[in-house]
Design an enzyme around this catalytic site. Sequence first.
Site, PDB file in Angstrom:
ATOM      1  N   SER A 124       0.834  -1.207   0.000  1.00 42.41           N
ATOM      2  CA  SER A 124       0.000   0.000   0.000  1.00 42.41           C
ATOM      3  C   SER A 124       0.860   1.245   0.000  1.00 42.41           C
ATOM      4  O   SER A 124       0.445   2.290  -0.487  1.00 42.41           O
ATOM      5  CB  SER A 124      -0.865   0.067   1.264  1.00 42.41           C
ATOM      6  N   HIS A 145      -2.717  -3.697  -6.391  1.00 42.37           N
ATOM      7  CA  HIS A 145      -3.194  -3.260  -5.076  1.00 42.37           C
ATOM      8  C   HIS A 145      -4.674  -3.563  -4.917  1.00 42.37           C
ATOM      9  O   HIS A 145      -5.522  -2.879  -5.489  1.00 42.37           O
ATOM     10  CB  HIS A 145      -2.900  -1.760  -4.907  1.00 42.37           C
ATOM     11  N   GLU A 157      -5.834  -1.660  -8.161  1.00 41.42           N
ATOM     12  CA  GLU A 157      -4.968  -0.668  -8.808  1.00 41.42           C
ATOM     13  C   GLU A 157      -3.768  -1.419  -9.394  1.00 41.42           C
ATOM     14  O   GLU A 157      -3.124  -2.198  -8.699  1.00 41.42           O
ATOM     15  CB  GLU A 157      -4.489   0.367  -7.780  1.00 41.42           C
ATOM     16  N   ASN A 195      -5.449   5.831  -1.877  1.00 43.34           N
ATOM     17  CA  ASN A 195      -4.875   6.275  -0.601  1.00 43.34           C
ATOM     18  C   ASN A 195      -4.333   7.698  -0.645  1.00 43.34           C
ATOM     19  O   ASN A 195      -4.074   8.298   0.386  1.00 43.34           O
ATOM     20  CB  ASN A 195      -3.792   5.304  -0.113  1.00 43.34           C
TER      21      ASN A 195
HETATM   22  N1  LIG Z   1      -5.153  -4.728   5.289  1.00 48.39           N
HETATM   23  C1  LIG Z   1      -5.511  -3.932   4.303  1.00 48.39           C
HETATM   24  O1  LIG Z   1      -6.572  -3.309   4.322  1.00 48.39           O
HETATM   25  C2  LIG Z   1      -4.606  -3.788   3.100  1.00 48.39           C
HETATM   26  C3  LIG Z   1      -5.166  -3.284   1.907  1.00 48.39           C
HETATM   27  C4  LIG Z   1      -4.356  -3.206   0.761  1.00 48.39           C
HETATM   28  C5  LIG Z   1      -3.033  -3.601   0.836  1.00 48.39           C
HETATM   29  N2  LIG Z   1      -2.506  -4.068   2.019  1.00 48.39           N
HETATM   30  C6  LIG Z   1      -1.099  -4.523   1.987  1.00 48.39           C
HETATM   31  O2  LIG Z   1      -1.111  -5.944   1.895  1.00 48.39           O
HETATM   32  C7  LIG Z   1       0.032  -6.483   2.591  1.00 48.39           C
HETATM   33  C8  LIG Z   1      -0.457  -7.452   3.663  1.00 48.39           C
HETATM   34  O3  LIG Z   1      -1.320  -6.766   4.546  1.00 48.39           O
HETATM   35  P1  LIG Z   1      -2.301  -7.575   5.537  1.00 48.39           P
HETATM   36  O4  LIG Z   1      -3.215  -6.557   6.122  1.00 48.39           O
HETATM   37  O5  LIG Z   1      -2.869  -8.750   4.844  1.00 48.39           O
HETATM   38  O6  LIG Z   1      -1.263  -8.045   6.655  1.00 48.39           O
HETATM   39  P2  LIG Z   1      -1.431  -9.229   7.727  1.00 48.39           P
HETATM   40  O7  LIG Z   1      -0.601  -8.826   8.882  1.00 48.39           O
HETATM   41  O8  LIG Z   1      -2.858  -9.569   7.930  1.00 48.39           O
HETATM   42  O9  LIG Z   1      -0.740 -10.488   7.002  1.00 48.39           O
HETATM   43  C9  LIG Z   1       0.622 -10.567   6.673  1.00 48.39           C
HETATM   44  C10 LIG Z   1       1.043 -12.024   6.688  1.00 48.39           C
HETATM   45  O10 LIG Z   1       2.365 -12.124   6.141  1.00 48.39           O
HETATM   46  C11 LIG Z   1       3.055 -13.148   6.845  1.00 48.39           C
HETATM   47  N3  LIG Z   1       4.486 -12.949   6.644  1.00 48.39           N
HETATM   48  C12 LIG Z   1       5.273 -12.015   7.216  1.00 48.39           C
HETATM   49  N4  LIG Z   1       6.531 -12.128   6.735  1.00 48.39           N
HETATM   50  C13 LIG Z   1       6.518 -13.146   5.850  1.00 48.39           C
HETATM   51  C14 LIG Z   1       7.509 -13.735   5.009  1.00 48.39           C
HETATM   52  N5  LIG Z   1       8.753 -13.274   5.000  1.00 48.39           N
HETATM   53  N6  LIG Z   1       7.148 -14.750   4.197  1.00 48.39           N
HETATM   54  C15 LIG Z   1       5.867 -15.229   4.210  1.00 48.39           C
HETATM   55  N7  LIG Z   1       4.899 -14.721   4.997  1.00 48.39           N
HETATM   56  C16 LIG Z   1       5.216 -13.678   5.785  1.00 48.39           C
HETATM   57  C17 LIG Z   1       2.574 -13.010   8.273  1.00 48.39           C
HETATM   58  O11 LIG Z   1       2.768 -14.215   9.007  1.00 48.39           O
HETATM   59  C18 LIG Z   1       1.101 -12.648   8.088  1.00 48.39           C
HETATM   60  O12 LIG Z   1       0.297 -13.791   8.125  1.00 48.39           O
HETATM   61  C19 LIG Z   1       0.822  -5.294   3.102  1.00 48.39           C
HETATM   62  O13 LIG Z   1       1.782  -4.964   2.144  1.00 48.39           O
HETATM   63  C20 LIG Z   1      -0.256  -4.194   3.192  1.00 48.39           C
HETATM   64  O14 LIG Z   1       0.300  -2.913   3.079  1.00 48.39           O
HETATM   65  C21 LIG Z   1      -3.272  -4.192   3.138  1.00 48.39           C
END
Ligand SMILES: NC(=O)c1ccc[n+]([C@@H]2O[C@H](COP(=O)([O-])OP(=O)(O)OC[C@H]3O[C@@H](n4cnc5c(N)ncnc54)[C@H](O)[C@@H]3O)[C@@H](O)[C@H]2O)c1
Length: 393
Positions: A124, A145, A157, A195
Amino acid sequence: MAITLTKDHAVGVIGAGTMGTGIAQAASTYGHKVYLYDVSDKARQKSEKGLIKILNRQVEKNRMTQEEVNGIRDRIHYVDSISELANCHLTIEAIIEDLDIKQKTFRDLEKLVSDDAVLTTNTSSLSIASISSALIKPERFLGTHFFNPAPLMPLVEIIPGIPTSYDTVKSTRALIDAWGKTTVLAKDTPGFIVNRVARPFYSEAIRQLEEGVADVATIDWAMKAIGGFKMGPFELMDFIGHDVNYKVTETVFEAFYYDPRFKPSFTQKRLVEAGFLGRKSGRGFYDYREGATNPEPLKDSQLGQKIVNRILVMLFNEASDAVFMNVATVNDIDTAMTKGVNYPKGLLKWADEWGLDAVLDHLEALQDEYGEDRYRPNPLIKRMVRSGSKFYK
Ligand SMILES: NC(=O)c1ccc[n+]([C@@H]2O[C@H](COP(=O)([O-])OP(=O)(O)OC[C@H]3O[C@@H](n4cnc5c(N)ncnc54)[C@H](O)[C@@H]3O)[C@@H](O)[C@H]2O)c1
């Protein structure tokens, strides 16, 4: 030359958290075999449990048959090693938002996959350029995204980085469109489209609260009842979580070299510091604890209209800046805000309906009153008012 991606290609998803699980569900629903990898056993188990619950609810609500749900579940393979992603022709990364860890993950992945495999990130706030520099073949890398919840929110996106090849963009976009998603093309700039453009929805609401224009309940009521938004800004921030929302604001502010338009607020920072993170912690702008009472809005339509107009002109200004700086097309910006964050209308269409001269007058009045750069009208709006043009013909 990137391959043409189809349903027959296996999809890898890295990270079985909120976003990774949703993206895996979306890919499997379309018919891909999906390999979902996470370093944490706990995360994989939680993801699987959550997914089964969501899918079972689809059957209960007669939205899907048991057979369809079984198919979606069976096509998703939870794996505990990145090497299991070797045969995936598209891999979407959705792990922790940390540049070093993302870069290392892509370095490891690139050693395993075929030369024509496409690799994408769901980041993000990091730039696509910064992650791509870890790759040997960055031309097959781009940003995809998704929005939360990924199986439901239509918007994706698509963000090419400097080295991304045209074929990679075309092939990835066509596949994600085929999943039933709505894709828009965004430049690799901070916050991409949504965003970035959405910042004033939160910041101008907080600013009005800080000035004592109205309380949270009244501002939320105005934005819903008069503005037509599904959720008010304070409800939405409580829902997103102040830690997350504040971080996005801070990242965008820093990434824009501290442009005052994106300045974060002390009010939200204090909530984070106090552990008032919103719904998830029981308290934020509102109190979610059992038996708690929250203030009633003051339903004054004149005051409400003033509140809404001030937030709207700031949103119009931001959306215009995204056009001015070629972040995306007029159509894609309007699509992004309606399909990614459920705005009731595209902001640029809405600005046209107001009349750009009225938008400019309002912004100039705010800038006059406050003398702050935050309210400076975008040059594109000034130019369009001078030439009498509109965003839509
Ligand atoms: N939550 C949202 O609303 C949202 C929306 C759009 C984009 N994002 C982006 O998506 C990505 C994930 O966000 P999320 O909210 O799902 O996070 P989250 O914390 O729910 O999940 C992340 C997962 O990644 C795993 N992880 C961490 N390091 C790792 C590695 N080296 N190898 C494999 N797995 C690993 C963790 O164990 C965890 O389960 C981020 O880049 C975030 O910026 C989030």
